[in-house]
Design an enzyme around this catalytic site. Sequence first.
Site, mmCIF file in Angstrom:
data_model
loop_
_atom_site.group_PDB
_atom_site.id
_atom_site.type_symbol
_atom_site.label_atom_id
_atom_site.label_comp_id
_atom_site.label_asym_id
_atom_site.label_seq_id
_atom_site.Cartn_x
_atom_site.Cartn_y
_atom_site.Cartn_z
ATOM 1 N N HIS A 78 0.847 -1.207 0.000
ATOM 2 C CA HIS A 78 0.000 0.000 0.000
ATOM 3 C C HIS A 78 0.881 1.254 0.000
ATOM 4 C CE1 HIS A 78 -3.141 -2.563 2.306
ATOM 5 N NE2 HIS A 78 -3.619 -2.376 1.097
ATOM 6 N N LYS B 44 -18.065 -5.870 4.909
ATOM 7 C CA LYS B 44 -16.890 -6.626 5.376
ATOM 8 C C LYS B 44 -16.723 -6.393 6.868
ATOM 9 C CE LYS B 44 -13.705 -6.371 1.446
ATOM 10 N NZ LYS B 44 -12.439 -5.733 1.042
ATOM 11 N N ARG C 261 -1.999 -5.697 -8.854
ATOM 12 C CA ARG C 261 -0.996 -6.696 -8.513
ATOM 13 C C ARG C 261 -0.811 -7.739 -9.608
ATOM 14 N NH1 ARG C 261 -3.263 -7.128 -2.562
ATOM 15 N NH2 ARG C 261 -4.964 -6.298 -3.767
ATOM 16 N N SER D 208 -3.254 -7.635 2.595
ATOM 17 C CA SER D 208 -3.518 -7.555 4.034
ATOM 18 C C SER D 208 -3.945 -8.915 4.581
ATOM 19 C CB SER D 208 -4.634 -6.546 4.318
ATOM 20 O OG SER D 208 -4.247 -5.275 3.893
HETATM 21 P P1 ADP Z 1 -5.947 -5.761 0.202
HETATM 22 O O1 ADP Z 1 -6.924 -5.952 1.318
HETATM 23 O O2 ADP Z 1 -6.180 -6.670 -0.972
HETATM 24 O O3 ADP Z 1 -4.519 -5.732 0.625
HETATM 25 P P2 ADP Z 1 -6.978 -3.029 -0.069
HETATM 26 O O4 ADP Z 1 -8.435 -3.054 -0.332
HETATM 27 O O5 ADP Z 1 -6.585 -2.547 1.274
HETATM 28 O O6 ADP Z 1 -6.275 -4.384 -0.428
HETATM 29 O O7 ADP Z 1 -6.223 -2.232 -1.218
HETATM 30 C C1 ADP Z 1 -6.206 -0.863 -1.404
HETATM 31 C C2 ADP Z 1 -5.462 -0.563 -2.693
HETATM 32 O O8 ADP Z 1 -4.104 -0.941 -2.581
HETATM 33 C C3 ADP Z 1 -5.988 -1.300 -3.928
HETATM 34 O O9 ADP Z 1 -5.883 -0.450 -5.031
HETATM 35 C C4 ADP Z 1 -5.050 -2.448 -4.076
HETATM 36 O O10 ADP Z 1 -4.990 -2.904 -5.392
HETATM 37 C C5 ADP Z 1 -3.762 -1.801 -3.643
HETATM 38 N N1 ADP Z 1 -2.804 -2.768 -3.148
HETATM 39 C C6 ADP Z 1 -2.921 -3.574 -2.082
HETATM 40 N N2 ADP Z 1 -1.811 -4.331 -1.916
HETATM 41 C C7 ADP Z 1 -0.976 -3.980 -2.937
HETATM 42 C C8 ADP Z 1 0.311 -4.416 -3.347
HETATM 43 N N3 ADP Z 1 0.961 -5.376 -2.693
HETATM 44 N N4 ADP Z 1 0.874 -3.834 -4.439
HETATM 45 C C9 ADP Z 1 0.192 -2.879 -5.113
HETATM 46 N N5 ADP Z 1 -1.032 -2.436 -4.788
HETATM 47 C C10 ADP Z 1 -1.610 -2.977 -3.711
#
Ligand code: ADP
Length: 158
Positions: A17, A41, A90, A128
């Site tokens: 992130h 969620k 990703r 996450s």
């Molecule tokens: P997650 O729960 O899948 O980690 P979130 O809903 O918190 O994801 O993601 C917020 C944003 O950050 C989204 O645009 C997601 O694609 C991006 N994101 C999450 N993890 C990564 C990563 N490892 N690399 C690039 N972008 C990411």
Amino acid sequence: MKKVICPGSFDPVTVGHLDIIRRASKMFDHVVVGVLNNVLKTPSFSTEERISLLEKSLSGLDNVEVVGFDGLLAQYAKDNDITAIVKGLRAVSDFEYEFQQALTNNKLNPELETVFLTSGSEYMYLSSSMVKQVASLGGDISAFVPECVHDEIIKRLK
Ligand code: ADP
């Protein structure tokens, strides 16, 4: 002024992130990190906890602010003069859902663009939910989450 939003659950924040938010902060004047308070969620961390972890991790980035929000992202953007959504991609598996979301948001708010940044190659696997799974099994998550909030995250996930 180019004001954009990076929306997500951030449950909890990962270094993947941070990479996207940092890169967005170099490309745009102002970045709003929108922490989704999604009723569908059940997050492991409360909205306040997720915001606090992000704020600590992003301190020093002057053009970034962290806010909690619920409701329609397209409407939030309209109400707050946000011209684009910035998302990290990703893998191909992210694409179909993100494409659908981007088109829906643009229909709801035609002024709103979605910009995709490709994940850094070292973060492609990171999510996450993976962090929570590893931590719950006693694994080392120090490479996955920002150092300044590592202990806080571990304490909460135990
Ligand atoms: P997650 O729960 O899948 O980690 P979130 O809903 O918190 O994801 O993601 C917020 C944003 O950050 C989204 O645009 C997601 O694609 C991006 N994101 C999450 N993890 C990564 C990563 N490892 N690399 C690039 N972008 C990411």
